[in-house]
Design a protein around this motif. Structure first.
Motif, PDB file in Angstrom:
ATOM      1  N   TYR A 238     -10.664   0.236  18.033  1.00 45.52           N
ATOM      2  CA  TYR A 238      -9.294   0.379  18.535  1.00 45.52           C
ATOM      3  C   TYR A 238      -9.278   0.577  20.055  1.00 45.52           C
ATOM      4  O   TYR A 238      -8.456  -0.018  20.755  1.00 45.52           O
ATOM      5  N   LEU A 239     -10.191   1.383  20.572  1.00 48.94           N
ATOM      6  CA  LEU A 239     -10.247   1.588  22.018  1.00 48.94           C
ATOM      7  C   LEU A 239     -10.531   0.283  22.752  1.00 48.94           C
ATOM      8  O   LEU A 239      -9.970   0.024  23.827  1.00 48.94           O
ATOM      9  N   ASN A 359      -8.698  10.833  16.543  1.00 49.62           N
ATOM     10  CA  ASN A 359      -7.863  10.908  15.352  1.00 49.62           C
ATOM     11  C   ASN A 359      -6.543  11.591  15.707  1.00 49.62           C
ATOM     12  O   ASN A 359      -6.547  12.698  16.248  1.00 49.62           O
ATOM     13  N   SER A 360      -5.435  10.944  15.396  1.00 48.99           N
ATOM     14  CA  SER A 360      -4.135  11.406  15.868  1.00 48.99           C
ATOM     15  C   SER A 360      -3.805  12.830  15.436  1.00 48.99           C
ATOM     16  O   SER A 360      -3.149  13.581  16.180  1.00 48.99           O
ATOM     17  N   HIS A 361      -4.273  13.243  14.273  1.00 52.84           N
ATOM     18  CA  HIS A 361      -3.930  14.590  13.804  1.00 52.84           C
ATOM     19  C   HIS A 361      -4.542  15.686  14.662  1.00 52.84           C
ATOM     20  O   HIS A 361      -4.130  16.849  14.601  1.00 52.84           O
ATOM     21  N   LEU A 362      -5.523  15.335  15.503  1.00 50.56           N
ATOM     22  CA  LEU A 362      -6.175  16.341  16.341  1.00 50.56           C
ATOM     23  C   LEU A 362      -5.315  16.742  17.543  1.00 50.56           C
ATOM     24  O   LEU A 362      -5.533  17.790  18.145  1.00 50.56           O
ATOM     25  N   GLN A 363      -4.383  15.907  17.940  1.00 49.07           N
ATOM     26  CA  GLN A 363      -3.408  16.252  18.969  1.00 49.07           C
ATOM     27  C   GLN A 363      -4.061  16.820  20.238  1.00 49.07           C
ATOM     28  O   GLN A 363      -3.769  17.947  20.672  1.00 49.07           O
ATOM     29  N   PHE A 384      -5.381   6.414  14.738  1.00 48.34           N
ATOM     30  CA  PHE A 384      -5.915   6.809  16.037  1.00 48.34           C
ATOM     31  C   PHE A 384      -4.863   6.802  17.136  1.00 48.34           C
ATOM     32  O   PHE A 384      -3.869   6.074  17.069  1.00 48.34           O
ATOM     33  N   THR A 385      -5.134   7.597  18.173  1.00 45.92           N
ATOM     34  CA  THR A 385      -4.359   7.613  19.401  1.00 45.92           C
ATOM     35  C   THR A 385      -5.299   7.318  20.559  1.00 45.92           C
ATOM     36  O   THR A 385      -6.426   7.830  20.602  1.00 45.92           O
ATOM     37  N   VAL A 386      -4.850   6.494  21.498  1.00 49.01           N
ATOM     38  CA  VAL A 386      -5.584   6.227  22.738  1.00 49.01           C
ATOM     39  C   VAL A 386      -4.755   6.748  23.912  1.00 49.01           C
ATOM     40  O   VAL A 386      -3.564   6.457  24.016  1.00 49.01           O
TER      41      VAL A 386
END
Length: 392
Positions: A238-239, A359-363, A384-386
């Motif tokens: 994804y990155l 991982n998006s839940h890690l914020q 995921f979040t980038v």
């Protein structure tokens, strides 16, 4: 000789051990019940002149405990004084190597062991191997193959782990390389597997492996302990979809490089960039070096074994790429990622950018804002979040 006598002083040793420079917290210890159980069993096999190899020691409990056990054998046996036998050590993690050095110095045991990579010399003349079982079956196979291939013909392997993390598949790997594998009685939720009569492999070693990734057009090299093996993990995938949006930088770091995919892809896209790929895992570093060479970017990419860029100069990078872990061993813990963010804040030049996938839940965005500077989300999918963080 009683095994209880041979390890009588181990509790004092264990209580003195620290984890530094690894993350330290009340729920994170520098030893576990498996270390003690392995050394209890080892006392039944050590004898005058035996050489011991220790693999997977996290912070020094096994290596220094083996030295203490050999010294106890010398004191109780026919040879006066310490130094009976030799202890060789292989640790994958940079933090573990530094912690062992510090703990050895504090215990007055520096110089009593020798460190190696996972090479034949680690096992030269070794009659007893103490192994903290790794999580990965691939890592286990690479280690056990090396033991059977290079240790003494009558070598004994004691492989221990927490019962909840052990599986019959681990027994199967050991049985592939040893004629006898006998599970021992569990104690304090740990168990030891006793493997004897090694079967020296006839063919080539199973690792490292090299695999072509058609979607990226590169070859990836991986040792057994490398995260995700020679595959492309989904976070890195994804990155990489944002590679075209990343700035063209002269000084780049692939932090926590794994098999070196990010470093290789950035170097291929930006031929004038100089990339440092770094990881605390020796297996990852060896894998990344193989990947870099396989894709002919060795002139651009330098691979460094280090812990969170501890040897890097401040303000020495213009761009850092990061896919941080969210586990410490088998514990879920944010400490590793936060340590990397703090390191990035030190190593990034003013105006430099940190691109992170997590991982998006890690914020993590709030921590990135606080430690690095202005942080924006450049992409998010269901998992995921980038983010892009600019050093203020």
């Amino acid at each position: 000789m009683s095994k209880d006598v041979a390890v009588a002083d181990l509790e004092a040793l264990f209580s003195s051990l620290g984890r530094f420079p690894d993350v330290e917290a009340p729920n994170l210890l520098a030893y576990d019940a498996t270390d003690r159980l392995l050394l209890d069993h080892a006392a039944e096999f050590v004898g005058e002149g035996i050489d011991v190899a220790v693999i997977g020691d996290r912070y020094g409990a096994l290596a220094l405990g083996a030295v203490e056990t050999l010294d106890a054998v010398a004191t109780l046996g026919t040879v006066a004084g310490p130094g009976v036998g030799h202890v060789s050590v292989h640790q994958d993690l940079y933090t573990g190597r530094v912690a062992l050095e510090r703990n050895a110095a504090a215990a007055g045991l520096e110089g009593r062991y020798e460190t190696f990579e996972l090479v034949p010399e680690l096992f030269a003349g070794v009659g007893l191997v103490l192994l903290q079982l790794p999580k990965s079956l691939a890592e286990l196979e690479e280690i056990v193959d090396a033991v059977a291939r290079h240790a003494a013909k009558d070598a004994v392997l004691l492989a221990g782990g927490r019962v909840k993390h052990m599986s019959l598949s681990m027994n199967a790997v050991l049985e592939k390389y040893f004629s006898s594998v006998q599970p021992q009685l569990a104690r304090r939720k740990s168990r030891v597997l006793l493997a004897t009569d090694p079967k020296p492999p006839a063919g080539p070693a199973p690792y490292p492996v090299t695999q072509h990734l058609p979607e990226l057009g590169i070859d990836v090299c991986a040792h057994g302990a490398a995260f995700s093996g020679a595959r492309l993990d989904i976070g890195t995938r994804y990155l990489l979809t944002f590679l075209d949006k990343m700035p063209e930088a002269a000084r780049v770091v692939d932090l926590g490089c794994g098999t070196g995919i990010l470093a290789t892809m950035y170097a291929r896209k930006h031929p004038v960039a100089r990339v440092r790929a770094t990881d605390q895992s020796a297996a990852a570093v060896a894998s990344a070096r193989g990947t870099v060479e396989a894709n002919a970017v060795g002139g651009q990419v330098t691979v460094i074994h280090d812990d969170a860029m501890s040897t890097f100069e401040p303000a020495s990078a213009d761009l850092i790429l990061l896919n941080p872990p969210f586990h410490l061993g088998t514990s879920v813990h944010a400490g590793a990622a936060l340590k990397m963010f703090e390191a990035a804040a030190r190593v990034l030049a003013r105006g430099g950018e940190l691109w992170t996938v997590y991982n998006s839940h890690l914020q993590y965005r709030a921590a990135l804002e606080r430690l690095i500077g202005d942080t924006v989300v450049v992409g998010r999918n269901p998992k995921f979040t980038v983010t892009r963080s600019v050093r203020g």
